[in-house]
Write a protein that holds these residues in place. Sequence first.
Motif, PDB file in Angstrom:
ATOM      1  N   ALA A  53      -2.918   5.049  -3.863  1.00 46.08           N
ATOM      2  CA  ALA A  53      -2.425   5.647  -2.619  1.00 46.08           C
ATOM      3  C   ALA A  53      -3.546   5.423  -1.420  1.00 46.08           C
ATOM      4  O   ALA A  53      -4.629   6.180  -2.849  1.00 46.08           O
ATOM      5  CB  ALA A  53      -1.899   7.082  -2.886  1.00 46.08           C
ATOM      6  N   LEU A  54      -3.366   5.576  -0.633  1.00 41.75           N
ATOM      7  CA  LEU A  54      -4.445   5.895   0.776  1.00 41.75           C
ATOM      8  C   LEU A  54      -4.477   6.929   1.085  1.00 41.75           C
ATOM      9  O   LEU A  54      -3.733   7.623   0.932  1.00 41.75           O
ATOM     10  CB  LEU A  54      -3.613   5.187   1.649  1.00 41.75           C
ATOM     11  N   PRO A  55      -5.656   7.591   0.823  1.00 43.02           N
ATOM     12  CA  PRO A  55      -5.833   9.127   1.705  1.00 43.02           C
ATOM     13  C   PRO A  55      -5.104   9.608   2.958  1.00 43.02           C
ATOM     14  O   PRO A  55      -5.197   8.028   3.642  1.00 43.02           O
ATOM     15  CB  PRO A  55      -7.503   9.136   1.699  1.00 43.02           C
ATOM     16  N   PRO A  56      -4.582  10.143   3.056  1.00 37.53           N
ATOM     17  CA  PRO A  56      -4.426  10.930   4.760  1.00 37.53           C
ATOM     18  C   PRO A  56      -5.045  11.031   5.334  1.00 37.53           C
ATOM     19  O   PRO A  56      -6.340  10.561   5.845  1.00 37.53           O
ATOM     20  CB  PRO A  56      -4.272  12.725   4.736  1.00 37.53           C
ATOM     21  N   GLY A  57      -3.686  10.123   6.634  1.00 37.85           N
ATOM     22  CA  GLY A  57      -5.543   9.946   8.213  1.00 37.85           C
ATOM     23  C   GLY A  57      -4.420   9.166   8.941  1.00 37.85           C
ATOM     24  O   GLY A  57      -2.973   8.886   8.625  1.00 37.85           O
ATOM     25  N   ARG A  58      -5.381   8.959  10.042  1.00 39.46           N
ATOM     26  CA  ARG A  58      -3.897   7.596  11.034  1.00 39.46           C
ATOM     27  C   ARG A  58      -3.984   6.699  10.801  1.00 39.46           C
ATOM     28  O   ARG A  58      -5.208   6.183  10.180  1.00 39.46           O
ATOM     29  CB  ARG A  58      -4.944   8.292  12.471  1.00 39.46           C
TER      30      ARG A  58
ATOM     31  N   ARG B 294       1.028  -0.785   0.028  1.00 37.11           N
ATOM     32  CA  ARG B 294      -0.238   0.349   0.213  1.00 37.11           C
ATOM     33  C   ARG B 294       0.723   1.109  -0.032  1.00 37.11           C
ATOM     34  O   ARG B 294       2.166   1.719   0.182  1.00 37.11           O
ATOM     35  CB  ARG B 294      -1.643  -0.228   1.121  1.00 37.11           C
ATOM     36  N   LEU B 295       0.630   2.115  -1.064  1.00 41.02           N
ATOM     37  CA  LEU B 295       1.256   4.021  -0.257  1.00 41.02           C
ATOM     38  C   LEU B 295       0.708   4.537   0.558  1.00 41.02           C
ATOM     39  O   LEU B 295      -0.652   4.975   0.443  1.00 41.02           O
ATOM     40  CB  LEU B 295       0.629   4.324  -2.308  1.00 41.02           C
ATOM     41  N   LEU B 296       1.253   4.439   1.532  1.00 42.89           N
ATOM     42  CA  LEU B 296       0.928   4.831   3.171  1.00 42.89           C
ATOM     43  C   LEU B 296       0.459   6.755   2.757  1.00 42.89           C
ATOM     44  O   LEU B 296       1.306   6.944   2.789  1.00 42.89           O
ATOM     45  CB  LEU B 296       1.569   4.546   3.991  1.00 42.89           C
ATOM     46  N   PRO B 297      -0.016   7.018   3.847  1.00 42.81           N
ATOM     47  CA  PRO B 297      -0.095   8.848   3.653  1.00 42.81           C
ATOM     48  C   PRO B 297       1.632   9.466   4.919  1.00 42.81           C
ATOM     49  O   PRO B 297       1.468   8.590   6.148  1.00 42.81           O
ATOM     50  CB  PRO B 297      -1.323   8.988   3.913  1.00 42.81           C
TER      51      PRO B 297
END
Length: 246
Positions: A80-85, A22-25
Amino acid sequence: MTTAHGSDSWTAAVRRRLDLGRLLPLGGAADGTWLAEHAAAVELRRAAAEVPGTVLGAVRLSPADPDAAEESPVPPPPSALPPGRLRIEAEFGEEFTDMTDEPLPAVADRLRAVLFACATRRLGLRIAEIDLRVTALLERAAEPAGKAAPRHTEPTEPVELRAATPEGEAALTAASVPGVACLTRTLGTAVAGTPGHVRIELATAAGHRPLEVARAVRKRVAARVPGGPSVAVLITAVDVAVDVAP
Protein backbone atom coordinates in the motif's frame (compact mmCIF):
# COMPACT_ATOMS: atom_id res chain seq x y z
CA MET A 1 6.15 -29.48 -7.16
CA THR A 2 3.37 -27.01 -8.00
CA THR A 3 0.16 -28.55 -9.25
CA ALA A 4 -1.75 -27.10 -12.17
CA HIS A 5 -4.62 -26.27 -9.82
CA GLY A 6 -2.29 -24.52 -7.39
CA SER A 7 -0.70 -22.56 -10.22
CA ASP A 8 -4.12 -21.45 -11.47
CA SER A 9 -5.13 -20.32 -7.98
CA TRP A 10 -1.91 -18.35 -7.57
CA THR A 11 -2.35 -16.73 -10.99
CA ALA A 12 -5.94 -15.78 -10.19
CA ALA A 13 -4.88 -14.26 -6.87
CA VAL A 14 -2.17 -12.19 -8.53
CA ARG A 15 -4.62 -11.05 -11.20
CA ARG A 16 -7.16 -9.96 -8.58
CA ARG A 17 -4.48 -7.99 -6.74
CA LEU A 18 -3.36 -6.25 -9.92
CA ASP A 19 -6.95 -5.46 -10.85
CA LEU A 20 -7.33 -3.45 -7.65
CA GLY A 21 -4.59 -1.07 -8.75
CA ARG A 22 -2.66 0.91 -6.19
CA LEU A 23 -3.86 0.90 -2.60
CA LEU A 24 -4.42 4.59 -1.91
CA PRO A 25 -4.29 6.20 1.54
CA LEU A 26 -7.78 7.36 2.47
CA GLY A 27 -8.06 10.31 4.85
CA GLY A 28 -5.10 11.22 7.02
CA ALA A 29 -2.35 9.08 8.49
CA ALA A 30 -4.36 8.55 11.69
CA ASP A 31 -7.28 7.07 9.73
CA GLY A 32 -5.47 3.80 8.97
CA THR A 33 -7.52 3.21 5.83
CA TRP A 34 -6.75 2.45 2.20
CA LEU A 35 -8.90 2.49 -0.94
CA ALA A 36 -8.30 0.44 -4.08
CA GLU A 37 -7.35 2.66 -7.02
CA HIS A 38 -9.83 0.82 -9.24
CA ALA A 39 -12.70 1.69 -6.89
CA ALA A 40 -11.64 5.34 -6.88
CA ALA A 41 -11.43 5.41 -10.68
CA VAL A 42 -14.97 4.02 -11.01
CA GLU A 43 -16.34 6.83 -8.84
CA LEU A 44 -14.33 9.47 -10.69
CA ARG A 45 -15.77 8.24 -13.99
CA ARG A 46 -19.28 8.47 -12.64
CA ALA A 47 -18.62 12.05 -11.58
CA ALA A 48 -17.01 12.98 -14.92
CA ALA A 49 -20.11 11.76 -16.76
CA GLU A 50 -21.91 14.77 -15.28
CA VAL A 51 -19.76 17.17 -17.32
CA PRO A 52 -21.43 17.54 -20.75
CA GLY A 53 -19.21 17.11 -23.77
CA THR A 54 -16.33 15.34 -22.05
CA VAL A 55 -15.20 11.74 -22.50
CA LEU A 56 -12.89 10.57 -19.74
CA GLY A 57 -9.96 8.37 -20.71
CA ALA A 58 -7.21 6.82 -18.57
CA VAL A 59 -7.18 7.75 -14.87
CA ARG A 60 -4.25 7.25 -12.50
CA LEU A 61 -3.66 8.27 -8.90
CA SER A 62 -0.19 8.51 -7.40
CA PRO A 63 1.65 10.29 -4.56
CA ALA A 64 1.87 14.03 -5.19
CA ASP A 65 5.19 14.22 -3.37
CA PRO A 66 6.77 10.87 -2.44
CA ASP A 67 9.30 12.65 -0.23
CA ALA A 68 6.48 14.07 1.90
CA ALA A 69 4.92 10.69 2.70
CA GLU A 70 3.74 10.26 6.28
CA GLU A 71 4.20 7.29 8.58
CA SER A 72 1.15 5.17 9.24
CA PRO A 73 0.44 4.41 12.91
CA VAL A 74 -0.90 0.96 11.90
CA PRO A 75 0.62 -1.71 9.65
CA PRO A 76 -0.59 -1.02 6.08
CA PRO A 77 -1.85 -3.65 3.64
CA PRO A 78 0.87 -5.26 1.50
CA SER A 79 2.40 -2.79 -1.02
CA ALA A 80 0.00 0.00 0.00
CA LEU A 81 1.04 3.60 -0.57
CA PRO A 82 2.01 5.50 2.59
CA PRO A 83 -0.31 8.24 3.85
CA GLY A 84 0.02 11.53 1.99
CA ARG A 85 -1.54 13.81 -0.58
CA LEU A 86 -2.29 12.41 -4.02
CA ARG A 87 -2.14 13.54 -7.61
CA ILE A 88 -4.80 12.63 -10.16
CA GLU A 89 -3.70 12.29 -13.77
CA ALA A 90 -6.44 11.83 -16.35
CA GLU A 91 -6.93 12.00 -20.08
CA PHE A 92 -10.10 13.22 -21.68
CA GLY A 93 -11.62 13.92 -25.05
CA GLU A 94 -13.79 16.92 -25.80
CA GLU A 95 -16.79 16.83 -28.10
CA PHE A 96 -17.29 19.84 -30.36
CA THR A 97 -19.67 21.12 -32.98
CA ASP A 98 -18.52 24.59 -34.00
CA MET A 99 -16.52 27.59 -32.86
CA THR A 100 -19.30 28.74 -30.55
CA ASP A 101 -18.65 25.90 -28.12
CA GLU A 102 -17.18 26.55 -24.67
CA PRO A 103 -13.38 27.13 -24.74
CA LEU A 104 -11.38 24.01 -23.94
CA PRO A 105 -9.64 25.48 -20.84
CA ALA A 106 -13.04 26.27 -19.34
CA VAL A 107 -14.24 22.72 -19.95
CA ALA A 108 -11.07 21.36 -18.33
CA ASP A 109 -11.60 23.61 -15.31
CA ARG A 110 -15.14 22.31 -14.85
CA LEU A 111 -14.01 18.71 -15.16
CA ARG A 112 -11.18 19.31 -12.71
CA ALA A 113 -13.60 20.78 -10.16
CA VAL A 114 -15.96 17.81 -10.48
CA LEU A 115 -13.14 15.28 -10.07
CA PHE A 116 -11.74 17.15 -7.07
CA ALA A 117 -15.13 17.27 -5.35
CA CYS A 118 -15.70 13.56 -5.95
CA ALA A 119 -12.26 12.54 -4.71
CA THR A 120 -12.27 14.71 -1.59
CA ARG A 121 -15.89 15.06 -0.50
CA ARG A 122 -17.35 11.82 -1.80
CA LEU A 123 -14.44 9.45 -1.15
CA GLY A 124 -12.20 11.17 1.39
CA LEU A 125 -8.93 11.21 -0.57
CA ARG A 126 -6.48 14.05 0.01
CA ILE A 127 -5.77 15.58 -3.40
CA ALA A 128 -2.95 18.04 -4.01
CA GLU A 129 -3.41 18.49 -7.76
CA ILE A 130 -5.23 17.23 -10.82
CA ASP A 131 -3.42 17.06 -14.14
CA LEU A 132 -5.71 16.80 -17.17
CA ARG A 133 -4.56 16.10 -20.71
CA VAL A 134 -6.72 16.52 -23.79
CA THR A 135 -6.07 13.54 -26.01
CA ALA A 136 -8.83 13.91 -28.60
CA LEU A 137 -11.29 16.36 -30.10
CA LEU A 138 -14.39 14.38 -30.92
CA GLU A 139 -17.20 15.20 -33.29
CA ARG A 140 -20.46 15.29 -31.38
CA ALA A 141 -23.00 12.80 -32.64
CA ALA A 142 -26.30 14.21 -33.85
CA GLU A 143 -29.10 13.80 -31.33
CA PRO A 144 -32.46 12.50 -32.59
CA ALA A 145 -35.37 14.72 -31.72
CA GLY A 146 -36.48 14.09 -28.15
CA LYS A 147 -33.52 11.80 -27.39
CA ALA A 148 -30.14 12.46 -25.86
CA ALA A 149 -27.12 11.03 -27.60
CA PRO A 150 -25.52 8.20 -25.60
CA ARG A 151 -22.32 9.05 -23.75
CA HIS A 152 -19.26 6.84 -23.84
CA THR A 153 -16.21 6.72 -21.59
CA GLU A 154 -13.21 4.46 -21.55
CA PRO A 155 -14.50 1.20 -20.05
CA THR A 156 -13.52 0.25 -16.52
CA GLU A 157 -13.74 -3.50 -16.17
CA PRO A 158 -15.41 -4.50 -12.92
CA VAL A 159 -13.22 -6.21 -10.36
CA GLU A 160 -14.64 -9.51 -9.16
CA LEU A 161 -16.32 -8.80 -5.83
CA ARG A 162 -15.41 -11.75 -3.63
CA ALA A 163 -17.75 -11.39 -0.67
CA ALA A 164 -16.77 -13.19 2.52
CA THR A 165 -18.88 -14.76 5.25
CA PRO A 166 -18.08 -13.01 8.56
CA GLU A 167 -16.40 -15.37 10.98
CA GLY A 168 -14.91 -14.41 14.31
CA GLU A 169 -15.36 -11.38 16.55
CA ALA A 170 -13.53 -8.88 14.35
CA ALA A 171 -15.35 -9.90 11.16
CA LEU A 172 -18.80 -10.02 12.75
CA THR A 173 -18.26 -6.64 14.37
CA ALA A 174 -17.06 -5.00 11.15
CA ALA A 175 -19.91 -6.47 9.11
CA SER A 176 -22.46 -5.01 11.53
CA VAL A 177 -21.33 -1.40 11.02
CA PRO A 178 -23.81 0.70 9.01
CA GLY A 179 -22.47 1.36 5.52
CA VAL A 180 -20.59 -1.93 5.21
CA ALA A 181 -22.09 -3.74 2.21
CA CYS A 182 -20.03 -6.87 2.82
CA LEU A 183 -16.62 -8.06 3.83
CA THR A 184 -14.40 -9.04 0.90
CA ARG A 185 -11.48 -11.42 0.41
CA THR A 186 -9.63 -10.08 -2.61
CA LEU A 187 -6.25 -10.33 -0.88
CA GLY A 188 -7.04 -13.74 0.58
CA THR A 189 -9.14 -13.34 3.72
CA ALA A 190 -11.53 -10.69 5.00
CA VAL A 191 -9.66 -10.43 8.29
CA ALA A 192 -5.92 -10.80 8.57
CA GLY A 193 -3.35 -9.62 11.02
CA THR A 194 -0.68 -10.22 13.59
CA PRO A 195 -0.77 -10.21 17.39
CA GLY A 196 -2.26 -6.88 18.45
CA HIS A 197 -3.37 -5.88 14.95
CA VAL A 198 -6.11 -6.76 12.47
CA ARG A 199 -6.77 -5.72 8.88
CA ILE A 200 -10.37 -5.67 7.68
CA GLU A 201 -11.15 -5.86 3.95
CA LEU A 202 -14.60 -4.65 2.92
CA ALA A 203 -16.88 -2.97 0.40
CA THR A 204 -19.01 0.04 1.31
CA ALA A 205 -22.70 0.42 0.53
CA ALA A 206 -24.34 2.96 -1.74
CA GLY A 207 -25.14 6.25 -0.05
CA HIS A 208 -22.32 5.98 2.50
CA ARG A 209 -19.06 7.91 2.47
CA PRO A 210 -16.23 5.35 2.48
CA LEU A 211 -13.98 7.24 4.89
CA GLU A 212 -16.73 7.61 7.50
CA VAL A 213 -17.60 3.92 7.23
CA ALA A 214 -13.95 2.95 7.71
CA ARG A 215 -13.59 5.19 10.75
CA ALA A 216 -16.65 3.58 12.33
CA VAL A 217 -15.33 0.08 11.59
CA ARG A 218 -11.95 0.82 13.13
CA LYS A 219 -13.48 2.32 16.26
CA ARG A 220 -15.97 -0.48 16.83
CA VAL A 221 -13.54 -3.35 16.14
CA ALA A 222 -10.89 -1.86 18.42
CA ALA A 223 -13.47 -1.48 21.19
CA ARG A 224 -15.07 -4.92 20.94
CA VAL A 225 -12.23 -7.29 20.05
CA PRO A 226 -10.38 -8.54 23.12
CA GLY A 227 -7.06 -6.80 23.64
CA GLY A 228 -8.11 -3.65 21.76
CA PRO A 229 -5.98 -4.29 18.64
CA SER A 230 -4.92 -1.64 16.20
CA VAL A 231 -7.11 -1.79 13.09
CA ALA A 232 -6.46 -1.10 9.42
CA VAL A 233 -9.20 -1.05 6.78
CA LEU A 234 -8.90 -1.79 3.08
CA ILE A 235 -11.88 -0.78 0.94
CA THR A 236 -11.97 -2.74 -2.32
CA ALA A 237 -15.26 -1.41 -3.72
CA VAL A 238 -17.76 1.38 -3.03
CA ASP A 239 -21.44 1.93 -3.78
CA VAL A 240 -22.15 -1.78 -3.56
CA ALA A 241 -25.65 -3.22 -3.09
CA VAL A 242 -26.15 -4.37 0.49
CA ASP A 243 -27.67 -7.70 -0.56
CA VAL A 244 -24.38 -9.08 -1.94
CA ALA A 245 -24.10 -12.75 -1.06
CA PRO A 246 -20.78 -14.46 -0.15
